[in-house]
Design a protein around this motif. Structure first.
Motif, PDB file in Angstrom:
ATOM      1  N   THR A   4       0.828  -1.199   0.000  1.00 34.28           N
ATOM      2  CA  THR A   4       0.000   0.000   0.000  1.00 34.28           C
ATOM      3  C   THR A   4       0.865   1.252   0.000  1.00 34.28           C
ATOM      4  OG1 THR A   4      -1.704  -1.205   1.211  1.00 34.28           O
ATOM      5  CG2 THR A   4      -1.875   1.184   1.210  1.00 34.28           C
ATOM      6  N   ARG A   5       1.915   1.258   0.824  1.00 36.03           N
ATOM      7  CA  ARG A   5       2.833   2.400   0.837  1.00 36.03           C
ATOM      8  C   ARG A   5       3.538   2.558  -0.500  1.00 36.03           C
ATOM      9  NH1 ARG A   5       3.624   0.859   6.310  1.00 36.03           N
ATOM     10  NH2 ARG A   5       5.313  -0.544   5.754  1.00 36.03           N
ATOM     11  N   GLY A   6       3.941   1.444  -1.095  1.00 35.59           N
ATOM     12  CA  GLY A   6       4.601   1.491  -2.392  1.00 35.59           C
ATOM     13  C   GLY A   6       3.694   2.020  -3.481  1.00 35.59           C
ATOM     14  N   LEU A   7       2.451   1.587  -3.466  1.00 35.57           N
ATOM     15  CA  LEU A   7       1.478   2.052  -4.441  1.00 35.57           C
ATOM     16  C   LEU A   7       1.183   3.543  -4.249  1.00 35.57           C
ATOM     17  CD1 LEU A   7      -0.057   0.744  -6.753  1.00 35.57           C
ATOM     18  CD2 LEU A   7      -1.950   0.362  -5.190  1.00 35.57           C
ATOM     19  N   PHE A   8       1.085   3.969  -2.997  1.00 37.03           N
ATOM     20  CA  PHE A   8       0.874   5.381  -2.699  1.00 37.03           C
ATOM     21  C   PHE A   8       2.049   6.217  -3.213  1.00 37.03           C
ATOM     22  CE2 PHE A   8       1.291   9.047   0.199  1.00 37.03           C
ATOM     23  CZ  PHE A   8       0.074   9.659  -0.040  1.00 37.03           C
ATOM     24  N   TYR A   9       3.261   5.711  -3.024  1.00 41.12           N
ATOM     25  CA  TYR A   9       4.452   6.403  -3.517  1.00 41.12           C
ATOM     26  C   TYR A   9       4.421   6.526  -5.042  1.00 41.12           C
ATOM     27  CZ  TYR A   9       9.312   7.241  -4.756  1.00 41.12           C
ATOM     28  OH  TYR A   9      10.460   7.756  -5.306  1.00 41.12           O
ATOM     29  N   LEU A  10       4.089   5.446  -5.720  1.00 40.35           N
ATOM     30  CA  LEU A  10       4.018   5.488  -7.189  1.00 40.35           C
ATOM     31  C   LEU A  10       2.987   6.512  -7.665  1.00 40.35           C
ATOM     32  CD1 LEU A  10       4.139   1.730  -8.255  1.00 40.35           C
ATOM     33  CD2 LEU A  10       5.944   3.433  -8.457  1.00 40.35           C
ATOM     34  N   HIS A  11       1.841   6.548  -7.006  1.00 42.22           N
ATOM     35  CA  HIS A  11       0.767   7.440  -7.435  1.00 42.22           C
ATOM     36  C   HIS A  11       1.056   8.905  -7.118  1.00 42.22           C
ATOM     37  CE1 HIS A  11      -2.440   3.997  -7.383  1.00 42.22           C
ATOM     38  NE2 HIS A  11      -1.553   3.871  -8.362  1.00 42.22           N
ATOM     39  N   THR A  12       1.627   9.176  -5.951  1.00 43.34           N
ATOM     40  CA  THR A  12       1.798  10.565  -5.527  1.00 43.34           C
ATOM     41  C   THR A  12       3.151  11.153  -5.899  1.00 43.34           C
ATOM     42  OG1 THR A  12       2.513   9.880  -3.321  1.00 43.34           O
ATOM     43  CG2 THR A  12       0.157  10.366  -3.630  1.00 43.34           C
ATOM     44  N   GLN A  13       4.217  10.419  -5.693  1.00 38.58           N
ATOM     45  CA  GLN A  13       5.555  10.955  -5.941  1.00 38.58           C
ATOM     46  C   GLN A  13       6.003  10.785  -7.381  1.00 38.58           C
ATOM     47  OE1 GLN A  13       7.152  12.688  -3.488  1.00 38.58           O
ATOM     48  NE2 GLN A  13       5.261  12.316  -2.349  1.00 38.58           N
ATOM     49  N   LYS A  14       5.765   9.627  -7.947  1.00 37.41           N
ATOM     50  CA  LYS A  14       6.194   9.337  -9.316  1.00 37.41           C
ATOM     51  C   LYS A  14       5.128   9.664 -10.352  1.00 37.41           C
ATOM     52  CE  LYS A  14      10.283   7.733  -8.484  1.00 37.41           C
ATOM     53  NZ  LYS A  14      11.462   8.391  -9.026  1.00 37.41           N
ATOM     54  N   LYS A  15       3.898   9.922  -9.882  1.00 33.28           N
ATOM     55  CA  LYS A  15       2.773  10.251 -10.773  1.00 33.28           C
ATOM     56  C   LYS A  15       2.601   9.209 -11.876  1.00 33.28           C
ATOM     57  CE  LYS A  15       2.165  14.255  -8.772  1.00 33.28           C
ATOM     58  NZ  LYS A  15       1.458  14.227  -7.553  1.00 33.28           N
ATOM     59  N   MET A  16       2.642   7.945 -11.473  1.00 29.29           N
ATOM     60  CA  MET A  16       2.487   6.866 -12.440  1.00 29.29           C
ATOM     61  C   MET A  16       1.503   5.826 -11.932  1.00 29.29           C
ATOM     62  SD  MET A  16       5.995   4.666 -12.025  1.00 29.29           S
ATOM     63  CE  MET A  16       5.414   3.411 -13.098  1.00 29.29           C
ATOM     64  N   VAL A  17       0.980   5.056 -12.864  1.00 29.90           N
ATOM     65  CA  VAL A  17       0.037   3.987 -12.587  1.00 29.90           C
ATOM     66  C   VAL A  17       0.708   2.674 -12.966  1.00 29.90           C
ATOM     67  CG1 VAL A  17      -2.208   3.030 -13.196  1.00 29.90           C
ATOM     68  CG2 VAL A  17      -1.914   5.503 -13.041  1.00 29.90           C
ATOM     69  N   HIS A  18       0.624   1.682 -12.107  1.00 29.98           N
ATOM     70  CA  HIS A  18       1.213   0.378 -12.410  1.00 29.98           C
ATOM     71  C   HIS A  18       0.399  -0.319 -13.497  1.00 29.98           C
ATOM     72  CE1 HIS A  18       2.456  -3.807 -11.904  1.00 29.98           C
ATOM     73  NE2 HIS A  18       3.578  -3.326 -11.421  1.00 29.98           N
TER      74      HIS A  18
END
Length: 100
Positions: A4-18
């Motif tokens: 969940t933390r990793g997904l939050f990081y991808l969405h907020t910091q990296k502005k990307m979707v897996h």
């Protein structure tokens, strides 16, 4: 929690979707910390929901992946862990999300 933390990081910091979050995309390191796999592949490919098994029903016909698809995929991962069942129809004869 780590996923969940990793997904939050991808969405907020990296502005990307897996776009393809599923149980087989979660790996453990030497200290058993979860890591989301194929993140670099998601950066190279267009953000489309590639595998429809973990895709929210309302996004099945969508051309672009969104953060909502990743959150739904995370819910499916949690469901598989809690029920010890697979959501893949070839393995599990019942549609697990619908059943739940």
């Amino acid at each position: 929690m780590g996923v969940t933390r990793g997904l939050f990081y991808l969405h907020t910091q990296k502005k990307m979707v897996h776009g393809d979050l599923k149980l087989s995309m979660i790996l453990l390191d030497e200290q058993c910390n979860p890591m989301i796999a194929n993140v670099s592949l998601s950066q190279l490919m267009p953000a489309t929901p590639r595998f429809r098994n973990n895709c929210a029903p309302e996004f099945v016909d969508s051309a672009n992946a969104t953060t909502e698809i990743d959150v739904y995929g995370l819910g499916i991962v949690m469901l598989e862990i809690l029920t010890k069942e697979s959501t893949y129809k070839s393995i599990h004869p019942i549609d697990l999300p619908t059943w739940v």
